[in-house]
Design a protein around this motif. Structure first.
Motif, PDB file in Angstrom:
ATOM      1  N   LEU B  58     -12.730   2.125   7.957  1.00  0.00           N
ATOM      2  CA  LEU B  58     -12.783   0.129   7.198  1.00  0.00           C
ATOM      3  C   LEU B  58     -13.044  -0.568   8.568  1.00  0.00           C
ATOM      4  CD1 LEU B  58      -9.904   0.255   4.300  1.00  0.00           C
ATOM      5  CD2 LEU B  58     -12.183   0.273   4.420  1.00  0.00           C
ATOM      6  N   SER B  61     -16.138  -2.359   8.343  1.00  0.00           N
ATOM      7  CA  SER B  61     -15.798  -3.607   7.080  1.00  0.00           C
ATOM      8  C   SER B  61     -15.963  -4.282   7.863  1.00  0.00           C
ATOM      9  CB  SER B  61     -13.978  -3.750   6.882  1.00  0.00           C
ATOM     10  OG  SER B  61     -13.998  -4.154   5.314  1.00  0.00           O
ATOM     11  N   GLN B  67     -13.457 -16.108   1.570  1.00  0.00           N
ATOM     12  CA  GLN B  67     -13.285 -16.897   0.293  1.00  0.00           C
ATOM     13  C   GLN B  67     -12.876 -18.101   0.135  1.00  0.00           C
ATOM     14  OE1 GLN B  67      -9.589 -14.784  -1.011  1.00  0.00           O
ATOM     15  NE2 GLN B  67     -10.093 -12.359  -1.747  1.00  0.00           N
ATOM     16  N   TYR B 101     -15.307  -7.446 -11.170  1.00  0.00           N
ATOM     17  CA  TYR B 101     -14.607  -6.545 -11.757  1.00  0.00           C
ATOM     18  C   TYR B 101     -15.605  -6.104 -13.691  1.00  0.00           C
ATOM     19  CZ  TYR B 101     -11.279  -6.380  -8.423  1.00  0.00           C
ATOM     20  OH  TYR B 101     -10.594  -7.102  -7.150  1.00  0.00           O
ATOM     21  N   ARG B 220     -10.708 -19.811   2.907  1.00  0.00           N
ATOM     22  CA  ARG B 220      -9.254 -18.538   2.966  1.00  0.00           C
ATOM     23  C   ARG B 220      -9.961 -17.149   3.515  1.00  0.00           C
ATOM     24  NH1 ARG B 220      -7.496 -14.002  -1.055  1.00  0.00           N
ATOM     25  NH2 ARG B 220      -5.570 -13.065   0.382  1.00  0.00           N
ATOM     26  N   ILE B 222     -10.932 -14.031   5.755  1.00  0.00           N
ATOM     27  CA  ILE B 222      -9.971 -12.517   5.377  1.00  0.00           C
ATOM     28  C   ILE B 222      -9.758 -11.588   6.558  1.00  0.00           C
ATOM     29  CG2 ILE B 222      -9.633 -10.488   4.677  1.00  0.00           C
ATOM     30  CD1 ILE B 222      -9.128 -12.264   2.187  1.00  0.00           C
ATOM     31  N   THR B 230      -3.393  -4.237   6.730  1.00  0.00           N
ATOM     32  CA  THR B 230      -2.903  -3.218   5.377  1.00  0.00           C
ATOM     33  C   THR B 230      -2.714  -2.254   4.885  1.00  0.00           C
ATOM     34  OG1 THR B 230      -3.845  -5.392   4.605  1.00  0.00           O
ATOM     35  CG2 THR B 230      -2.834  -4.000   3.082  1.00  0.00           C
ATOM     36  N   TYR B 231      -3.648  -1.351   6.123  1.00  0.00           N
ATOM     37  CA  TYR B 231      -3.811   0.017   5.087  1.00  0.00           C
ATOM     38  C   TYR B 231      -3.028   0.410   6.186  1.00  0.00           C
ATOM     39  CZ  TYR B 231      -6.782  -0.467   1.028  1.00  0.00           C
ATOM     40  OH  TYR B 231      -7.511  -0.789  -0.769  1.00  0.00           O
ATOM     41  N   GLU B 239       8.632   0.874   1.866  1.00  0.00           N
ATOM     42  CA  GLU B 239       7.940   0.753   0.048  1.00  0.00           C
ATOM     43  C   GLU B 239       8.708   1.825  -0.765  1.00  0.00           C
ATOM     44  OE1 GLU B 239       6.022  -1.595  -0.444  1.00  0.00           O
ATOM     45  OE2 GLU B 239       6.621  -1.359   2.204  1.00  0.00           O
ATOM     46  N   SER B 328      -3.900   4.365 -13.149  1.00  0.00           N
ATOM     47  CA  SER B 328      -5.476   4.923 -13.064  1.00  0.00           C
ATOM     48  C   SER B 328      -6.137   5.754 -14.372  1.00  0.00           C
ATOM     49  CB  SER B 328      -5.743   4.937 -11.860  1.00  0.00           C
ATOM     50  OG  SER B 328      -4.680   4.082 -10.612  1.00  0.00           O
TER      51      SER B 328
ATOM     52  N   THR C  49     -13.993  -3.200   1.631  1.00  0.00           N
ATOM     53  CA  THR C  49     -12.972  -3.314   2.319  1.00  0.00           C
ATOM     54  C   THR C  49     -11.254  -3.334   1.901  1.00  0.00           C
ATOM     55  OG1 THR C  49     -12.579  -5.291   0.640  1.00  0.00           O
ATOM     56  CG2 THR C  49     -13.937  -6.118   2.901  1.00  0.00           C
ATOM     57  N   ASP C  50     -12.216  -2.254   1.053  1.00  0.00           N
ATOM     58  CA  ASP C  50     -10.591  -1.410   0.955  1.00  0.00           C
ATOM     59  C   ASP C  50     -10.609   0.683   0.509  1.00  0.00           C
ATOM     60  OD1 ASP C  50     -10.286  -4.199  -0.538  1.00  0.00           O
ATOM     61  OD2 ASP C  50      -8.139  -3.344  -0.003  1.00  0.00           O
ATOM     62  N   PHE C  54      -6.018   2.856  -5.692  1.00  0.00           N
ATOM     63  CA  PHE C  54      -5.397   2.299  -7.210  1.00  0.00           C
ATOM     64  C   PHE C  54      -6.793   1.207  -8.243  1.00  0.00           C
ATOM     65  CE2 PHE C  54      -2.264   3.729  -4.252  1.00  0.00           C
ATOM     66  CZ  PHE C  54      -2.328   3.480  -3.130  1.00  0.00           C
ATOM     67  N   ARG C  58      -7.728  -5.397 -10.638  1.00  0.00           N
ATOM     68  CA  ARG C  58      -8.040  -5.700  -9.454  1.00  0.00           C
ATOM     69  C   ARG C  58      -7.494  -6.293  -8.621  1.00  0.00           C
ATOM     70  NH1 ARG C  58      -8.224 -11.866 -10.289  1.00  0.00           N
ATOM     71  NH2 ARG C  58      -6.639 -12.004 -12.794  1.00  0.00           N
ATOM     72  N   TYR C  59      -5.954  -6.246  -8.584  1.00  0.00           N
ATOM     73  CA  TYR C  59      -5.537  -6.890  -7.466  1.00  0.00           C
ATOM     74  C   TYR C  59      -4.781  -5.447  -6.369  1.00  0.00           C
ATOM     75  CZ  TYR C  59      -1.420  -7.119 -10.367  1.00  0.00           C
ATOM     76  OH  TYR C  59      -0.176  -7.440 -11.594  1.00  0.00           O
ATOM     77  N   ARG C  61      -6.509  -3.017  -6.916  1.00  0.00           N
ATOM     78  CA  ARG C  61      -8.218  -2.082  -6.461  1.00  0.00           C
ATOM     79  C   ARG C  61      -8.359  -2.929  -5.291  1.00  0.00           C
ATOM     80  NH1 ARG C  61     -11.500  -0.772  -4.131  1.00  0.00           N
ATOM     81  NH2 ARG C  61     -14.056   0.275  -4.927  1.00  0.00           N
ATOM     82  N   HIS C  62      -8.098  -4.364  -5.008  1.00  0.00           N
ATOM     83  CA  HIS C  62      -8.378  -4.730  -3.404  1.00  0.00           C
ATOM     84  C   HIS C  62      -7.708  -5.656  -2.707  1.00  0.00           C
ATOM     85  CE1 HIS C  62     -12.893  -4.233  -5.381  1.00  0.00           C
ATOM     86  NE2 HIS C  62     -13.203  -3.770  -3.443  1.00  0.00           N
ATOM     87  N   PRO C  63      -6.095  -4.637  -2.554  1.00  0.00           N
ATOM     88  CA  PRO C  63      -5.211  -5.205  -1.984  1.00  0.00           C
ATOM     89  C   PRO C  63      -5.706  -6.364  -0.808  1.00  0.00           C
ATOM     90  CG  PRO C  63      -5.082  -3.133  -1.865  1.00  0.00           C
ATOM     91  CD  PRO C  63      -6.040  -3.163  -2.885  1.00  0.00           C
ATOM     92  N   THR C  64      -6.159  -6.363  -0.331  1.00  0.00           N
ATOM     93  CA  THR C  64      -6.726  -7.226   1.107  1.00  0.00           C
ATOM     94  C   THR C  64      -7.168  -8.317   0.539  1.00  0.00           C
ATOM     95  OG1 THR C  64      -9.200  -6.138   1.645  1.00  0.00           O
ATOM     96  CG2 THR C  64      -7.512  -5.315   2.719  1.00  0.00           C
ATOM     97  N   GLN C  65      -7.848  -8.680  -0.630  1.00  0.00           N
ATOM     98  CA  GLN C  65      -8.891  -9.832  -1.008  1.00  0.00           C
ATOM     99  C   GLN C  65      -8.133 -10.183  -2.166  1.00  0.00           C
ATOM    100  OE1 GLN C  65     -11.992  -9.967   0.300  1.00  0.00           O
ATOM    101  NE2 GLN C  65     -10.849  -8.650   1.660  1.00  0.00           N
ATOM    102  N   ALA C  66      -6.938 -10.161  -2.466  1.00  0.00           N
ATOM    103  CA  ALA C  66      -5.909 -10.333  -3.486  1.00  0.00           C
ATOM    104  C   ALA C  66      -6.008 -12.093  -3.552  1.00  0.00           C
ATOM    105  CB  ALA C  66      -4.867  -9.471  -3.376  1.00  0.00           C
ATOM    106  N   ASP C  67      -5.694 -12.860  -4.598  1.00  0.00           N
ATOM    107  CA  ASP C  67      -5.507 -14.475  -3.991  1.00  0.00           C
ATOM    108  C   ASP C  67      -3.577 -14.739  -4.500  1.00  0.00           C
ATOM    109  OD1 ASP C  67      -6.395 -14.820  -7.225  1.00  0.00           O
ATOM    110  OD2 ASP C  67      -4.987 -13.418  -6.804  1.00  0.00           O
ATOM    111  N   LEU C  88       2.209   0.122  -1.882  1.00  0.00           N
ATOM    112  CA  LEU C  88       1.624  -0.536  -1.085  1.00  0.00           C
ATOM    113  C   LEU C  88       2.694  -1.649  -0.401  1.00  0.00           C
ATOM    114  CD1 LEU C  88      -1.702  -1.100  -2.717  1.00  0.00           C
ATOM    115  CD2 LEU C  88      -1.373  -0.244   0.104  1.00  0.00           C
ATOM    116  N   PRO C  91      -0.305  -7.740   1.304  1.00  0.00           N
ATOM    117  CA  PRO C  91      -0.427  -7.592   2.638  1.00  0.00           C
ATOM    118  C   PRO C  91      -0.510  -8.429   3.107  1.00  0.00           C
ATOM    119  CG  PRO C  91      -1.817  -7.784   1.195  1.00  0.00           C
ATOM    120  CD  PRO C  91      -0.969  -7.504   0.417  1.00  0.00           C
TER     121      PRO C  91
END
Lengths: 224, 377, 109
Positions: B58, B61, B67, B101, B220, B222, B230-231, B239, B328, C49-50, C54, C58-59, C61-67, C88, C91
């Protein structure tokens, strides 16, 4: 060879159940001879033997072994002497269950770091002398009383000690086996070893193999 | 030296003979211990490898993703927004992105649709991720239909399937042309999902982001470093599930060690007395017991670690799959690049080998230092 | 065979295997390096980005973009109702203060 000067031994000292097992023993033990200690239970025979054999220390008094004072030695040196010069045969045999006769016999030699092949060969010789060769691989709990005792004797011999100490050796044996034991004793004398033993058994005490009998009662010597 | 070595071998012989008397119990102990190490080591290896790979990959990225928020929710980028950014120093490229999505009722799975330039994907064609292709039985030149949210059916031809090596990133991707994307989702013309910005100087990124935030207050930004962070904290020990497994494992281990340390039986005391009576020093008894502790714990640790390594890097951490997959439908098949965090493994080593050995030694200490005449009684 | 020889031999084998493992991981193999670089190139090309770990929602799937607000969240930063939520953390940006969204205006209200 072994000289005891005013040996006293107390258990649970300074506590309400203080008990004096020995009240001042003066004794001189000759090398190369068989000395038997006789006396009723509680007379202190076993305690005396443990002190002579470096298994415990006297509360007061001195033990001299071949002229050297050993009662004050630190544990390491005492253990060294015990291992090299004394072989103990316990009344209950005290073999380690779950191990074979051979493993029990070579156990006392482990700390010396001698090669295993050497130890197994030596054990083999001793087993042959004691007519145990066919049982060397058997687990000790499967051996008969007489066989267990011979294993205990073999164990006492593995480090080639000068002194053999046996506590009530015939207590768990029948007449035939007791006589066999006395024959083994004579073999020790012939090899120049010193033997100390305790016994109630007249068969032992009055045997021709015994050179000297020492009486004990209530922690004191009676006939010297 | 030879004598010392031979002596240690003698002590080990005795220890092993001693352990062999209770074969089933001790083998069970070894297995339980190994299993414990296996689970903990698998967890450590897996999370570390996943984190390292995520961090490495990443790093490509976009530096800043912008956003737009309306009432705290993600909203589309309207036309002209891109130009409002103006010329902020340091921004090399700005590009409106289109992605979203799609829920596929055939598999009950969510896909990520992304629009790509015409030179990558032509109209009427799509590129799909390998997991998707696998689940729906797709191959190059197959066709597939999707029903859009407006009810219309769209048919596409698969022009390529993305590499299986990239499944971790592209498992559920569907790449299509911009025109197709807009017509499929009935995306308002001129709108974008978000904006990707590339900044040449990595040290300038925060300043650029700050400038953007002030120039466009409803945006916003990022940053890539936030993505990476995050990762970094994925599967952190704090966790939920990781903590549960860890706590369970530690508890099991404590029980194991406590059982060992909770005192000697009369039989064991007697045996130590016998050993001392026949000529073993206190030091010899302690050394022998140390060997017992070390042999079991070292074997368990090494076996567990090696098994964990094979499990994670050759079997793709199969045991954790159900947990990770969760609800999933599409789950990527991936082989992590082998990597080991030395520090974590060393910590695992110290926390498994030393406490166990100590637990074996503590109860025999008193017995080992008493005079052997107690044996006579 | 003498038990200590067996035990020490086995330990030696295991230790060697461990050293082998450490040797293996100390250097990236050529194919692994290629794979990693190919993936990084893909990320750059597509602007990903992710990781697609998972795909439940959607949130996730893209945890870094989640609102900040999504369905089924007990807490604005929490991913929940999916197993992935316990793996997880939210973020960092979601747990920071968002006072800046209140909008500092240049003109007085």
């Amino acid at each position: 060879m072994i000289e005891l000067s005013n040996i006293k031994k107390a258990f649970n000292q300074n506590q309400p159940n203080e008990y004096w097992a020995l009240h001042g023993i003066d004794l001189s033990i000759e090398a190369g001879k068989v000395t038997a200690f006789r006396g009723p239970s509680g007379s202190g025979k076993t305690t005396l033997l443990t002190i002579v054999g470096c298994l415990s220390r006297p509360t007061s008094g001195r033990v001299r072994f071949k002229g050297e004072d050993i009662s004050g030695l630190p544990e390491r040196f005492l253990t060294d002497i015990r291992r090299q010069s004394f072989g103990f045969v316990f009344q209950q045999f005290n073999l380690i269950k779950g191990l074979s006769a051979l493993e029990n016999v070579i156990l006392p030699a482990f700390p010396t770091g001698r090669p295993r092949s050497e130890l197994v060969a030596k054990a083999g010789d001793i087993f042959d002398q004691l007519k145990l060769g066919h049982r060397s691989a058997a687990k000790v709990e499967w051996l008969s009383g007489g066989e267990q005792q011979r294993v205990a004797i073999a164990r006492a011999l593995i480090n080639d000690p000068e002194v053999i100490i046996a506590d009530e050796p015939t207590a768990n044996l029948d007449t035939a086996l007791s006589k066999e034991f006395m024959a083994i004793l004579e073999g020790f004398t012939a090899a120049g070893k010193t033997v100390l033993l305790t016994s109630h058994d007249p068969l032992v005490v009055e045997s021709s193999a015994v050179h000297r009998v020492v009486g004990m009662r209530d922690g004191r010597l009676t006939e010297a | 030296m030879r004598i010392w070595l031979e002596k240690q071998r003698h002590l080990i012989d005795f220890t092993l003979a001693s352990l062999a008397r209770r074969k089933t119990k001790n083998i069970g102990l070894l297995l339980a211990y190994t299993l414990l190490v296996f689970v903990l080591a698998s967890l450590t290896l897996f999370t570390h490898a996943l984190r390292s790979e995520a961090t490495y990959v990443l790093a490509g990225s976009p530096e800043v993703i912008l956003q737009r928020m309306v009432a705290g929710r993600h909203d589309l980028i309207p036309p002209g927004y891109l130009d409002n950014i103006g010329r902020i120093r340091g921004v090399q490229k700005k590009e409106g992105r289109l992605w979203g999505y799609y829920y596929d009722p055939v598999l009950n799975a969510n896909y990520t649709f992304m629009a790509r330039p015409a030179d990558e994907v032509a109209d009427g064609h799509i590129m799909v991720g390998n997991a998707l292709a696998r689940e729906r039985g797709l191959d190059k030149h197959n066709t597939i239909s999707f029903r859009s949210y407006s009810g219309k059916l769209f048919t596409f031809e698969v022009s390529a399937v993305l590499s299986p090596d990239s499944e971790l990133l592209s498992a559920d991707l569907v790449l299509l042309s911009e025109n197709d994307f807009r017509s499929f989702f009935e995306y308002p013309a001129g709108h974008y999902t978000d904006i990707a910005l590339s900044v040449a100087n990595p040290q300038e990124v925060r300043t650029v982001a700050a400038k953007l935030a002030s120039a466009l207050p409803d945006s916003r930004p990022i940053l890539r470093e936030e993505v990476l962070r995050t990762y970094q904290s994925v599967f952190d020990w704090r966790e939920g599930i990781v903590l549960t497994v860890l706590a369970g494992a530690i508890l099991a281990f404590v029980i194991l060690a406590w059982e060992k340390a909770s005192g000697l039986s009369a039989e064991e005391k007697r045996e130590i007395g016998i050993l001392k009576a026949i000529g073993w020093e206190t030091g010899d008894v302690i050394r022998m017991k140390t060997w017992e502790g070390l042999l079991i714990s070292l074997t368990a640790f090494l076996l567990g670690f090696i098994a964990a390594y094979v499990h994670v890097f050759h079997f793709g951490a199969a045991i954790f799959e159900p947990v990770l997959k969760g609800w999933s439908v599409l789950y990527p098949k991936f082989r992590l690049v082998p990597t080991v965090d030395g520090l974590q493994i060393a910590t695992l080593f110290f926390f498994t080998v030393f406490p166990y050995t100590a637990a074996v030694l503590v109860p025999i200490w008193r017995a080992a230092i008493t005079d052997p005449d107690a044996v006579m009684r | 065979m003498r038990p200590s020889s067996l035990a020490l031999g086995m330990l030696a084998v295991l230790v060697t295997a461990c050293f082998l493992i450490f040797g293996l991981v100390s250097r990236l193999s050529v194919e692994d390096e290629q794979k990693l670089n190919a993936n990084r190139a893909l990320v750059e090309k597509l602007g990903l980005t992710d990781l697609a770990l998972f795909t439940e929602a959607r949130y996730t799937r893209h945890p870094t973009q989640a609102d900040l607000h999504s369905a089924l969240q007990d807490h604005p930063g929490a991913f929940d109702h999916f197993p992935s939520g316990s793996l997880l953390p939210p973020p960092a940006l979601l747990t920071q203060s968002h006072a800046h969204l209140a909008g500092k205006t240049t003109s007085p209200d």
